[in-house]
Design a protein around this motif. Sequence first.
Motif, mmCIF file in Angstrom:
data_model
loop_
_atom_site.group_PDB
_atom_site.id
_atom_site.type_symbol
_atom_site.label_atom_id
_atom_site.label_comp_id
_atom_site.label_asym_id
_atom_site.label_seq_id
_atom_site.Cartn_x
_atom_site.Cartn_y
_atom_site.Cartn_z
ATOM 1 N N UNK A 1 51.424 -9.409 29.778
ATOM 2 C CA UNK A 1 50.728 -10.163 28.648
ATOM 3 C C UNK A 1 49.202 -10.665 29.006
ATOM 4 N N UNK A 2 48.993 -10.972 30.152
ATOM 5 C CA UNK A 2 47.763 -11.301 30.672
ATOM 6 C C UNK A 2 46.863 -10.134 30.686
ATOM 7 N N UNK A 3 47.322 -9.101 31.158
ATOM 8 C CA UNK A 3 46.725 -7.900 31.120
ATOM 9 C C UNK A 3 46.360 -7.538 29.713
ATOM 10 N N UNK A 4 47.092 -7.634 28.581
ATOM 11 C CA UNK A 4 46.709 -7.312 27.246
ATOM 12 C C UNK A 4 45.470 -8.419 26.859
ATOM 13 N N UNK A 5 45.474 -9.790 27.222
ATOM 14 C CA UNK A 5 44.447 -10.533 26.808
ATOM 15 C C UNK A 5 43.161 -9.994 27.527
ATOM 16 N N UNK A 6 43.053 -9.660 28.719
ATOM 17 C CA UNK A 6 42.059 -9.250 29.578
ATOM 18 C C UNK A 6 41.462 -8.089 28.541
ATOM 19 N N UNK A 7 42.357 -7.032 28.282
ATOM 20 C CA UNK A 7 41.844 -5.875 27.506
ATOM 21 C C UNK A 7 41.268 -6.123 26.228
ATOM 22 N N UNK A 8 41.717 -7.385 25.418
ATOM 23 C CA UNK A 8 41.436 -7.585 24.308
ATOM 24 C C UNK A 8 40.231 -8.449 24.046
#
Length: 297
Positions: A129-136
């Motif tokens: 989920x943190x990975x997705x937040x960084x990407x977005x």
Amino acid sequence: MEIMHMFSAVVEEASLNQAAKKLNISQPALSRKISKFEEQLGVSLFNRKGNRLKLTPIGFITYEYALEMVELDKKFQKAVLDYKNGTKKSITIGASLTTLQSTLPDLIQLITKDSPETDIKAITGKTHEILTLVKKDRVDFGLVASKVEDKDIHCEPLFDDYLKLVIPKEHELSKQKLINTEDLNNLPMILFSKGTLYRILMEELFHHYKVYPEIKMEIDSFEAILRLVSTLRAATLLPHSYLRESLLEDNNLMVVNLEELKQTMRTTSLIYKNWDSLDPTTQNWIQKVKMQYLTKL
């Protein structure tokens, strides 16, 4: 947004003529814009009696929203200006549940040491989920308890961490000179909640050595685990990075050596998108974090 500024000015001046002077436009032009705004909404915002303007009930509601939008616009304009000038004073960090408790406090202290006025926000979640937040671009950077291999993400390893066995000082295991994984079998334990990285590592360790502890509780909070371990005379497994001497002393706990736990070694990393896409202030913070942990190696 422009019409909200105009509408607010008319309300505050209680006069189209005075509001027009304040906004530096002609009174007829301002009148047309307000009338068009009312037409678009399909409601009357003012009761007009001669040159006097009085808000209608929906006019009061509109004014409340207008104030919020005007204030938000000011914050937005300031954020853009701070970005351009490299003087950004806010940061949003994405942190996995384990790093939130073990690493984030030290990182925040590092940032606020030189910039105490910095507004720091944290969004928590699991590593993916943190990975997705960084990407977005929902966060400035992320902090996770693993190495990330993703072509769209840059990963900066900070330090290695592994689980340690923690027990009350008066626990029966404290009297043993040598402890091995077999001692975990049927051992009353309080563990971190399922689905988290360290819980997965625990379960892999238990499965590998075919040991089955008695799980008394599953809790998300490291602090709550420490307090309950002593109360329930149970044991737990927690990351080495979290275990400060003061925490152990305050809860009458001790760490016992279990060589096999080194197999749970994982790397805590800082993750972000392309370096050139970061604003100068965030780049500076990341450099400070990297240097801080480099000096600890």
